[in-house]
Design a protein around this motif. Structure first.
Motif, short mmCIF file in Angstrom:
data_model
loop_
_atom_site.label_atom_id
_atom_site.label_comp_id
_atom_site.label_asym_id
_atom_site.label_seq_id
_atom_site.Cartn_x
_atom_site.Cartn_y
_atom_site.Cartn_z
N THR A 1 4.73 -6.25 -15.33
CA THR A 1 5.82 -5.94 -15.80
C THR A 1 6.85 -7.45 -16.09
O THR A 1 7.88 -7.33 -17.15
CB THR A 1 6.42 -5.73 -14.20
OG1 THR A 1 6.23 -6.28 -13.34
CG2 THR A 1 6.11 -3.62 -13.94
N LYS A 2 5.98 -7.93 -15.76
CA LYS A 2 7.14 -9.57 -15.60
C LYS A 2 6.01 -9.90 -17.36
O LYS A 2 6.36 -10.79 -18.13
CB LYS A 2 6.46 -11.25 -15.25
CG LYS A 2 7.65 -10.12 -13.64
CD LYS A 2 6.87 -11.26 -12.52
CE LYS A 2 7.47 -11.36 -11.88
NZ LYS A 2 7.01 -12.31 -10.21
N ASP B 1 7.51 -7.58 -19.75
CA ASP B 1 9.56 -6.95 -19.65
C ASP B 1 9.57 -6.12 -19.58
O ASP B 1 10.72 -5.56 -20.33
CB ASP B 1 10.41 -7.60 -20.64
CG ASP B 1 11.61 -7.66 -20.69
OD1 ASP B 1 11.82 -8.06 -19.13
OD2 ASP B 1 12.38 -8.11 -21.09
N ASP C 1 11.18 -3.07 -16.19
CA ASP C 1 11.25 -3.24 -14.77
C ASP C 1 11.27 -1.50 -14.12
O ASP C 1 11.66 -1.54 -12.67
CB ASP C 1 12.89 -3.17 -14.71
CG ASP C 1 13.63 -4.72 -14.74
OD1 ASP C 1 12.53 -4.84 -15.38
OD2 ASP C 1 14.35 -4.81 -15.54
N GLU D 1 12.18 -8.08 -6.94
CA GLU D 1 11.62 -8.11 -7.95
C GLU D 1 12.61 -7.54 -8.61
O GLU D 1 12.83 -7.88 -10.03
CB GLU D 1 10.60 -7.87 -8.43
CG GLU D 1 9.71 -8.65 -7.51
CD GLU D 1 9.11 -10.81 -7.66
OE1 GLU D 1 9.92 -11.06 -8.70
OE2 GLU D 1 8.46 -10.97 -7.00
N LYS E 1 13.29 -4.53 -9.17
CA LYS E 1 12.15 -3.48 -10.20
C LYS E 1 11.60 -1.70 -9.74
O LYS E 1 12.48 -1.38 -8.69
CB LYS E 1 10.83 -3.73 -10.20
CG LYS E 1 10.73 -5.27 -12.12
CD LYS E 1 10.18 -5.80 -11.67
CE LYS E 1 9.73 -6.91 -12.39
NZ LYS E 1 10.65 -6.83 -14.10
#
Length: 122
Positions: free
Chosen positions: A74-75, A78, A80, A107, A109
């Motif tokens: 997910t990082k 990008d 969430d 995080e 998310k």
């Protein structure tokens, strides 16, 4: 169609083709369906091309990404909001769903974990 990493053997031992994921545009939303994959560095490219609203990611581990790898993914791209798949359908991919949701919340998310047969409106 985007890259995925997974073995491609069928139950009879024959070749099953190249693994793949997809980015779908539906009703103004961009949704990444990673398919049956492990974490890949190519996922970083998605952030340069798309503005993802949701990602559908495997989280069961063993054969695919686990919860921690999904958070890294997910990082990379990008996004969430994640819908978890490929978990809790047989013992080797069972997860602690509360721990998984808590990791995502730490995080900032969202991890949605639909029950078998459940529908999620996006």
């Amino acid at each position: 169609m985007v890259p995925a990493t997974h073995s491609s053997g069928l139950p009879d031992g024959s070749y099953g083709g190249n693994p793949a994921g997809f980015v779908l545009e539906v009703d103004g939303k961009q949704i990444y369906f990673a398919g049956d994959t492990g974490l890949t560095i190519e996922m970083k490219l998605l952030a340069d091309i798309y503005n993802l609203d949701y990602a559908i990611l495997p989280i069961g581990g063993n054969y695919t990404m686990d919860v921690d790898d999904a958070l890294i993914a997910t990082k990379y791209f990008d996004c969430d909001k994640v819908i978890g798949v490929h978990y809790n359908t047989f013992p080797v991919i069972e997860i602690d769903t509360k721990t998984a949701v808590d990791k995502f919340e730490r995080e900032k998310k969202t991890l949605l974990l639909p029950a078998i047969g459940e529908t999620i409106s996006l």
